[in-house]
Design a protein around this motif. Structure first.
Motif, PDB file in Angstrom:
ATOM      1  N   LEU A 242       0.813  -1.212   0.000  1.00 44.97           N
ATOM      2  CA  LEU A 242       0.000   0.000   0.000  1.00 44.97           C
ATOM      3  C   LEU A 242       0.851   1.268   0.000  1.00 44.97           C
ATOM      4  O   LEU A 242       0.357   2.346  -0.336  1.00 44.97           O
ATOM      5  N   ALA A 243       2.117   1.141   0.362  1.00 48.74           N
ATOM      6  CA  ALA A 243       2.984   2.318   0.459  1.00 48.74           C
ATOM      7  C   ALA A 243       3.458   2.819  -0.897  1.00 48.74           C
ATOM      8  O   ALA A 243       3.956   3.947  -1.001  1.00 48.74           O
ATOM      9  N   VAL A 244       3.330   2.004  -1.946  1.00 50.05           N
ATOM     10  CA  VAL A 244       3.820   2.427  -3.258  1.00 50.05           C
ATOM     11  C   VAL A 244       2.668   2.959  -4.086  1.00 50.05           C
ATOM     12  O   VAL A 244       1.493   2.799  -3.747  1.00 50.05           O
ATOM     13  N   GLY A 245       3.010   3.607  -5.187  1.00 50.21           N
ATOM     14  CA  GLY A 245       1.980   4.189  -6.040  1.00 50.21           C
ATOM     15  C   GLY A 245       1.136   3.132  -6.722  1.00 50.21           C
ATOM     16  O   GLY A 245       1.644   2.069  -7.103  1.00 50.21           O
ATOM     17  N   PRO A 246      -0.171   3.366  -6.898  1.00 54.08           N
ATOM     18  CA  PRO A 246      -1.049   2.362  -7.501  1.00 54.08           C
ATOM     19  C   PRO A 246      -0.689   2.034  -8.947  1.00 54.08           C
ATOM     20  O   PRO A 246      -1.083   0.984  -9.454  1.00 54.08           O
ATOM     21  N   TRP A 247       0.050   2.920  -9.612  1.00 55.43           N
ATOM     22  CA  TRP A 247       0.457   2.628 -10.995  1.00 55.43           C
ATOM     23  C   TRP A 247       1.346   1.393 -11.072  1.00 55.43           C
ATOM     24  O   TRP A 247       1.455   0.779 -12.127  1.00 55.43           O
TER      25      TRP A 247
ATOM     26  N   ARG B 192      -1.082  -5.189 -13.534  1.00 54.32           N
ATOM     27  CA  ARG B 192      -1.192  -6.543 -13.005  1.00 54.32           C
ATOM     28  C   ARG B 192      -2.659  -6.933 -12.824  1.00 54.32           C
ATOM     29  O   ARG B 192      -3.504  -6.079 -12.591  1.00 54.32           O
ATOM     30  N   PRO B 193      -2.967  -8.232 -12.910  1.00 61.00           N
ATOM     31  CA  PRO B 193      -4.345  -8.653 -12.622  1.00 61.00           C
ATOM     32  C   PRO B 193      -4.663  -8.485 -11.139  1.00 61.00           C
ATOM     33  O   PRO B 193      -3.767  -8.515 -10.297  1.00 61.00           O
ATOM     34  N   GLY B 194      -5.929  -8.313 -10.820  1.00 59.18           N
ATOM     35  CA  GLY B 194      -6.329  -8.190  -9.423  1.00 59.18           C
ATOM     36  C   GLY B 194      -6.762  -6.784  -9.087  1.00 59.18           C
ATOM     37  O   GLY B 194      -6.616  -5.854  -9.875  1.00 59.18           O
ATOM     38  N   TYR B 195      -7.303  -6.633  -7.892  1.00 65.92           N
ATOM     39  CA  TYR B 195      -7.815  -5.339  -7.450  1.00 65.92           C
ATOM     40  C   TYR B 195      -6.739  -4.453  -6.849  1.00 65.92           C
ATOM     41  O   TYR B 195      -6.973  -3.276  -6.606  1.00 65.92           O
ATOM     42  N   GLY B 196      -5.568  -5.029  -6.576  1.00 66.32           N
ATOM     43  CA  GLY B 196      -4.508  -4.253  -5.963  1.00 66.32           C
ATOM     44  C   GLY B 196      -4.451  -4.479  -4.471  1.00 66.32           C
ATOM     45  O   GLY B 196      -5.301  -5.150  -3.878  1.00 66.32           O
TER      46      GLY B 196
ATOM     47  N   ARG C  48      -8.737  -1.878 -17.164  1.00 70.94           N
ATOM     48  CA  ARG C  48      -7.347  -1.674 -16.775  1.00 70.94           C
ATOM     49  C   ARG C  48      -6.971  -0.225 -17.062  1.00 70.94           C
ATOM     50  O   ARG C  48      -7.514   0.418 -17.961  1.00 70.94           O
ATOM     51  N   GLN C  49      -6.022   0.281 -16.311  1.00 68.49           N
ATOM     52  CA  GLN C  49      -5.570   1.657 -16.486  1.00 68.49           C
ATOM     53  C   GLN C  49      -4.286   1.681 -17.302  1.00 68.49           C
ATOM     54  O   GLN C  49      -3.371   0.904 -17.045  1.00 68.49           O
ATOM     55  N   GLY C  50      -4.222   2.567 -18.271  1.00 66.01           N
ATOM     56  CA  GLY C  50      -2.992   2.734 -19.051  1.00 66.01           C
ATOM     57  C   GLY C  50      -1.905   3.399 -18.224  1.00 66.01           C
ATOM     58  O   GLY C  50      -2.126   3.822 -17.087  1.00 66.01           O
ATOM     59  N   ALA C  51      -0.730   3.486 -18.798  1.00 69.25           N
ATOM     60  CA  ALA C  51       0.429   4.041 -18.094  1.00 69.25           C
ATOM     61  C   ALA C  51       0.204   5.502 -17.730  1.00 69.25           C
ATOM     62  O   ALA C  51      -0.317   6.292 -18.520  1.00 69.25           O
ATOM     63  N   LEU C  52       0.601   5.875 -16.528  1.00 66.16           N
ATOM     64  CA  LEU C  52       0.567   7.265 -16.074  1.00 66.16           C
ATOM     65  C   LEU C  52       1.930   7.891 -16.372  1.00 66.16           C
ATOM     66  O   LEU C  52       2.957   7.314 -16.005  1.00 66.16           O
TER      67      LEU C  52
ATOM     68  N   HIS D 228      -5.291   8.080  -6.896  1.00 64.53           N
ATOM     69  CA  HIS D 228      -4.142   8.766  -6.304  1.00 64.53           C
ATOM     70  C   HIS D 228      -4.119  10.200  -6.833  1.00 64.53           C
ATOM     71  O   HIS D 228      -4.610  10.474  -7.937  1.00 64.53           O
ATOM     72  N   PRO D 229      -3.569  11.160  -6.061  1.00 67.65           N
ATOM     73  CA  PRO D 229      -3.494  12.540  -6.564  1.00 67.65           C
ATOM     74  C   PRO D 229      -2.820  12.649  -7.934  1.00 67.65           C
ATOM     75  O   PRO D 229      -3.140  13.559  -8.716  1.00 67.65           O
ATOM     76  N   GLY D 230      -1.898  11.731  -8.230  1.00 64.00           N
ATOM     77  CA  GLY D 230      -1.252  11.759  -9.542  1.00 64.00           C
ATOM     78  C   GLY D 230      -2.252  11.582 -10.671  1.00 64.00           C
ATOM     79  O   GLY D 230      -2.189  12.264 -11.708  1.00 64.00           O
ATOM     80  N   TYR D 231      -3.224  10.666 -10.497  1.00 63.19           N
ATOM     81  CA  TYR D 231      -4.254  10.457 -11.510  1.00 63.19           C
ATOM     82  C   TYR D 231      -5.210  11.648 -11.583  1.00 63.19           C
ATOM     83  O   TYR D 231      -5.672  12.022 -12.670  1.00 63.19           O
ATOM     84  N   LEU D 232      -5.529  12.224 -10.428  1.00 62.96           N
ATOM     85  CA  LEU D 232      -6.418  13.379 -10.415  1.00 62.96           C
ATOM     86  C   LEU D 232      -5.774  14.554 -11.145  1.00 62.96           C
ATOM     87  O   LEU D 232      -6.422  15.228 -11.958  1.00 62.96           O
ATOM     88  N   ALA D 233      -4.495  14.793 -10.890  1.00 63.29           N
ATOM     89  CA  ALA D 233      -3.776  15.860 -11.598  1.00 63.29           C
ATOM     90  C   ALA D 233      -3.749  15.595 -13.096  1.00 63.29           C
ATOM     91  O   ALA D 233      -3.948  16.506 -13.920  1.00 63.29           O
ATOM     92  N   TRP D 234      -3.542  14.341 -13.475  1.00 68.27           N
ATOM     93  CA  TRP D 234      -3.450  13.959 -14.897  1.00 68.27           C
ATOM     94  C   TRP D 234      -4.752  14.229 -15.643  1.00 68.27           C
ATOM     95  O   TRP D 234      -4.742  14.808 -16.742  1.00 68.27           O
ATOM     96  N   VAL D 235      -5.906  13.838 -15.068  1.00 69.46           N
ATOM     97  CA  VAL D 235      -7.169  14.055 -15.782  1.00 69.46           C
ATOM     98  C   VAL D 235      -7.550  15.529 -15.790  1.00 69.46           C
ATOM     99  O   VAL D 235      -8.107  16.026 -16.783  1.00 69.46           O
TER     100      VAL D 235
END
Length: 433
Positions: free
Chosen positions: A34-39, A44-48, A63-67, A391-398
């Motif tokens: 959980l300490a690393v970024g969700p990207w 990978r398969p699974g919910y994380g 699935r999410q493409g590369a950030l 993650h805030p990174g995805y929010l900033a990206w969109v």
């Protein structure tokens, strides 16, 4: 005598997890991933990592493409500044919705914070916004698309933010269940002498648009955790029985409180003929419960409640109705996320609360109401796997994509599904507690 001010509580679960991993905290987490970024997990398969990491994800789940690296490598402070700047440029063209279970670093940027139903309603209040950024999970973004204007873009910052409970009832399984029930009950559209049809389908808000569409086509209705009783009363006024999915615990706890005996609530396991019940059991049924559950709320136990009472005499135990029946029975109260929030808000005297729901909400409440002692029943820090994918990174990206004129991660529901799904949602809106 000097009165010390209440200590400041950090509402960030992520900060706590980072402290655990770095050895600065003796608390325990269900996984250090959980300490690393969700990207790191989006390919990978699974919910994380988190509460749903052991659940089986359906084939073909989004699935999410590369950030881009600039978002993966940015600091928390930098991402916060970029989100704030993008929102300032966009102004009323965008509305950001944040679910109660989102990480604090995302919630601070939300224009509205609430449960899935509250946020869907919030989207309706902004018909002129060009985009609705839903910081939640996939079924919530679908619901916002169902209720918003056709020209509005609904965006899910991370497409991999699904919901394991919602995925436990897929449309093929539900259609097959309906066919088998017709073999037992006969014509499911034919009312009896009392004007009641054999069975009414009820789906929890935590379900796919396809499931909501199925319910709408078959005379059924959607419910939330706050109006489940009212919806069951609506259904019983129209049918002999209810088929309730996908969460067995919300269905069982609600029906039990209404006086339905447990022996009249058989479980439907989609991997077994007749769901694993006999024809007689289905004939006698009042509520047929789908074999689904929330992995967050399944973590709570009676033993945790007993420990809380032993260590904190006078503690007030409040849990979510998605918890198992034994946990709900052992608690002082059970209610939706909004019920839990309002219960704490309404407490006039300093109170110790043990809360049985997702840790991000519990930690935020503890920070908001320092006059109370508020803690999560589960001592192991284990947030919702899929909510944590935002993650805030995805929010900033969109958001920066919108500034550049690009809509990223748009969620759309096709008209053949959307039209009957809206019918089921409108029935829910009309069924007021």
């Amino acid at each position: 005598m000097t009165t010390l001010p209440p200590s400041t509580i950090d509402p960030s679960v992520d900060h706590g997890i980072q402290a655990i991993v770095s050895g600065l905290s003796t608390d325990e987490t269900c996984t250090t991933d959980l300490a690393v970024g969700p990207w790191d997990f989006d390919t990978r398969p699974g919910y994380g990592p988190g509460s749903s990491m052991g659940d089986v994800i359906p084939v073909g789940a989004p699935r999410q493409g590369a950030l881009p690296a600039e978002y993966r490598d940015a600091s928390e402070i930098e991402l916060s500044a970029r989100i704030t700047a993008a929102k300032a440029v966009l102004g009323d063209r965008v509305v950001v919705l944040g679910h109660f279970y989102q990480r604090e670093e995302v919630v601070v940027h939300a224009d509205y914070v609430g449960d899935s139903f509250q946020l869907a309603n919030a989207a309706l209040e902004h018909p002129d916004a060009e985009a609705i950024v839903f910081c939640g999970v996939h079924f919530m973004a679908e619901t916002a698309d169902l209720l918003s204007r056709p020209e509005q873009a609904v965006i899910l910052p991370n497409l991999a933010a699904g919901c394991s409970m919602a995925d436990m009832a897929d449309i093929d399984q539900v259609e097959e269940c309906w066919e088998q029930l017709a073999e037992v009950y006969g014509d499911l559209d034919a009312p009896d002498a009392d004007g009641l049809v054999p069975v009414i389908p009820v789906t929890y808000m935590n379900s796919s648009a396809a499931i909501k569409g199925f319910v709408g086509r078959h005379g059924g209705i959607v419910c939330t955790s706050s109006n489940a009783r009212t919806v069951l009363e609506w259904a019983f006024a129209r049918g002999r029985r209810v088929l309730f999915f996908p969460d067995q615990h919300l269905g069982r706890n609600t029906a039990k409180a209404m006086g339905v005996p447990l022996e009249q609530m058989p479980m439907w396991n989609p991997r077994k003929a007749l769901g694993g019940s006999t024809e007689q059991e289905l004939e006698d049924a009042r509520v047929i419960l789908w074999h689904g559950f929330c992995s967050v709320h399944r973590r709570f136990t009676v033993e945790q409640i007993e420990r809380a009472r032993a260590e904190h005499p006078g503690v007030r135990v409040v849990v979510h109705p998605e918890c198992p029946m034994a946990v709900v029975d052992a608690a002082d109260e059970a209610g939706s996320t909004d019920y839990i929030r309002k219960a704490i808000q309404a407490a006039t005297e300093p109170t110790t609360f043990a809360i049985g729901t997702e840790i991000n909400l519990v930690q935020r409440l503890a920070a908001q109401y320092p006059q109370h002692t508020i803690f999560c029943l589960d001592p192991v820090v284990c947030p919702c796997s899929t909510m944590y994918r935002i993650h805030p990174g995805y929010l900033a990206w969109v958001l920066e994509g919108l500034v550049e004129g690009e809509v990223r991660n748009r969620i759309t529901v096709t008209p053949d599904v959307a039209d009957p799904a809206r019918v089921a949602l409108e029935r829910m809106l009309a069924a007021k507690p």
